[in-house]
Design a protein around this motif. Structure first.
Motif, PDB file in Angstrom:
ATOM      1  N   LEU A 196     -36.904   0.962 -25.493  1.00 21.30           N
ATOM      2  CA  LEU A 196     -37.291   1.314 -24.122  1.00 21.30           C
ATOM      3  C   LEU A 196     -37.237   2.811 -23.841  1.00 21.30           C
ATOM      4  O   LEU A 196     -37.616   3.255 -22.763  1.00 21.30           O
ATOM      5  N   ASN A 242     -34.569  -1.051 -15.534  1.00 22.89           N
ATOM      6  CA  ASN A 242     -35.227  -1.521 -14.334  1.00 22.89           C
ATOM      7  C   ASN A 242     -35.112  -0.486 -13.217  1.00 22.89           C
ATOM      8  O   ASN A 242     -36.068  -0.213 -12.487  1.00 22.89           O
ATOM      9  N   ALA A 248     -37.403   2.334 -14.084  1.00 18.73           N
ATOM     10  CA  ALA A 248     -38.806   1.993 -13.840  1.00 18.73           C
ATOM     11  C   ALA A 248     -39.136   2.127 -12.362  1.00 18.73           C
ATOM     12  O   ALA A 248     -40.207   2.607 -11.979  1.00 18.73           O
ATOM     13  N   GLY A 272     -40.191   4.781 -21.551  1.00 22.46           N
ATOM     14  CA  GLY A 272     -40.469   3.449 -22.050  1.00 22.46           C
ATOM     15  C   GLY A 272     -41.890   3.250 -22.510  1.00 22.46           C
ATOM     16  O   GLY A 272     -42.310   2.130 -22.743  1.00 22.46           O
ATOM     17  N   ASP A 273     -42.711   4.336 -22.642  1.00 21.29           N
ATOM     18  CA  ASP A 273     -44.096   4.159 -23.060  1.00 21.29           C
ATOM     19  C   ASP A 273     -44.199   3.531 -24.438  1.00 21.29           C
ATOM     20  O   ASP A 273     -45.191   2.887 -24.759  1.00 21.29           O
ATOM     21  N   ALA A 288     -42.289   1.164 -25.621  1.00 21.42           N
ATOM     22  CA  ALA A 288     -41.631  -0.142 -25.658  1.00 21.42           C
ATOM     23  C   ALA A 288     -42.610  -1.237 -26.060  1.00 21.42           C
ATOM     24  O   ALA A 288     -43.796  -1.182 -25.793  1.00 21.42           O
ATOM     25  N   PRO A 295     -44.237  -5.118 -25.831  1.00 24.22           N
ATOM     26  CA  PRO A 295     -44.533  -5.948 -24.656  1.00 24.22           C
ATOM     27  C   PRO A 295     -43.338  -6.784 -24.220  1.00 24.22           C
ATOM     28  O   PRO A 295     -43.090  -6.944 -23.020  1.00 24.22           O
ATOM     29  N   ARG A 341     -40.862  -4.515 -22.470  1.00 23.93           N
ATOM     30  CA  ARG A 341     -41.363  -4.155 -21.140  1.00 23.93           C
ATOM     31  C   ARG A 341     -41.146  -5.300 -20.154  1.00 23.93           C
ATOM     32  O   ARG A 341     -40.727  -5.104 -19.011  1.00 23.93           O
ATOM     33  N   ALA A 395     -38.839  -5.252 -16.861  1.00 29.74           N
ATOM     34  CA  ALA A 395     -39.422  -5.478 -15.540  1.00 29.74           C
ATOM     35  C   ALA A 395     -38.699  -6.602 -14.807  1.00 29.74           C
ATOM     36  O   ALA A 395     -38.510  -6.555 -13.590  1.00 29.74           O
TER      37      ALA A 395
END
Length: 394
Positions: free
Chosen positions: A121, A147, A150, A166-167, A169, A171, A174, A178
């Motif tokens: 992350l 979180n 984000a 976290g670009d 990370a 799926p 992510r 989230a």
């Protein structure tokens, strides 16, 4: 200083997880005294002391996963009794090492799974407040921090600034970030489940799997319920009729080794996951001996005390999943074995006998095989022999 490394526990596995230390720094241990319990892919194993001495360093905490050969425990070399060469090799401990760039300040302490998720992350562990014992950073701490980050990044994006945390990370990472702690909890795969993930990935990557299915009419059985013994006997008969499926395949040399005995890996479902202990030489054992062997392995599986030597080198595999549910399946072959038989739930089917419809009890069978070295004809002959034996009265 003498360093004892995590030994090869006899399963050909690359790692083990520390479950519980039975010694502390400063303790004087004796030869063969249990030092630590570790969990391999299939069992909890006690590691004994290889020599006597005073413990100076424990290399890891409960929950840490160490590779085979990694430093496990250190002894004062001046107190060691026995033959053990000393070494000055330094070990970088994942959760407690001091970062040389921090001028003596300790690195943030985190469980290995939390470190992996933080890396995925893009979370800096130094910015995370640990909620575990003594400030240990857990997975939930990482998710909570991610979180919040984000949300902060979203606010900055609304104000025209970019959010890059976290670009890189995955799926899954992510989605977990989230959802946050309120959306669920992270459950790292350990022990049996971790081994299952690894072996199933190995099967996916290495085996050209194919499956044939059919049914055995067991209407004429006078006794019901002892399916395992009948299946084992039928597999021995099938091996004698078509030996090709009782083999190991080597993709490097593109050769198969036809094994002269049947060591059957039996899938056992436990609360901790799936385990496949081996019952060896089933072709030589009586029904009573096989029944006793099955009982011993089931008991050991549920107690997590299966001997490591009983978890390798099976030549055939059997999954009697019908005791739970399901009719047909696609069992996965675990290399280097080349075949696995699955037995589904027995039920009454409508069959035609001499022009009349009758209800007969039938056992659904699914035989998966490695098509790299087994032909469809060989698989069908093996399955046909299994069915022929199962359809005989006791």
């Amino acid at each position: 200083m003498s360093i004892f490394r995590l030994p090869d526990l006899g399963e050909g596995l690359a790692e083990a997880e520390i479950v519980e230390w039975h010694v502390s720094v400063g303790d004087h241990v004796r030869v063969d005294q249990p030092m630590v319990s570790v969990e391999t892919a299939k069992a909890v194993v006690e590691v004994p002391a290889p020599f006597s001495g005073i413990v100076t360093v424990l290399r890891g905490a409960p929950g840490d996963i160490l590779p085979t050969g990694a430093p496990l425990i250190e002894f004062d070399s001046g107190t060691v009794v026995g033959r053990m060469p000393a070494t000055s090799e330094e070990y970088v401990e994942p959760a407690r090492v001091q970062d040389p760039r921090s001028h003596g300040a300790p690195r943030a302490r985190a469980v290995p799974a939390a470190r992996a998720l933080a890396k995925s992350l893009g979370v800096d562990l130094e910015t995370v407040q640990g909620g575990g014992r003594a400030g240990l950073i857990t997975l939930d701490d990482i998710l909570r921090h991610a979180n919040l980050s984000a949300a902060a990044n979203g606010a900055r994006a609304t104000n025209g600034t970019s959010a890059t945390n976290g670009d890189a990370a995955s799926p899954a990472a992510r989605a977990m970030a989230a959802a946050g702690p309120a959306g669920g909890s992270v459950e790292p795969l350990r022990g049996m489940r971790r081994a299952m993930a690894q072996s199933m990935s190995q099967s996916r990557d290495q085996v050209a799997g194919s499956t044939v299915c059919d049914d055995a009419d067991i209407h004429h059985w006078t006794q019901r319920g002892d399916y395992m013994l009948r299946l084992m006997r039928a597999m021995v008969c099938a091996w004698r009729a078509e030996p090709a499926l009782n083999a190991w395949y080597d993709p490097v040399t593109q050769s198969r080794f036809l094994v002269a005995h049947v060591d059957l890996g039996v899938a056992i479902d436990t609360p901790g996951g799936l385990i496949v202990p081996v019952i060896r030489g089933i072709e030589k054992q009586s029904p009573d001996e096989l029944r006793a062997a099955i009982a011993v392995q089931k008991q050991a599986a549920h107690r997590r005390s299966t001997d490591p030597s009983d978890l390798r080198d099976f030549t055939l595999m059997l999954s009697n999943f019908g005791t739970l549910a399901g009719r047909y399946g696609i069992p996965l072959v675990v290399p280097p074995a080349v075949a696995i038989l699955g037995a589904g739930r027995v039920r009454a089917d409508a069959v035609v006998v001499e022009g009349a419809v009758q209800a007969h009890r039938r056992m659904p069978l699914s035989l998966s095989f490695d098509h790299r070295c087994i032909t469809g004809g060989e698989a069908c002959r093996f399955l046909g022999a299994v069915i022929s034996d199962l359809e005989k009265p006791e």
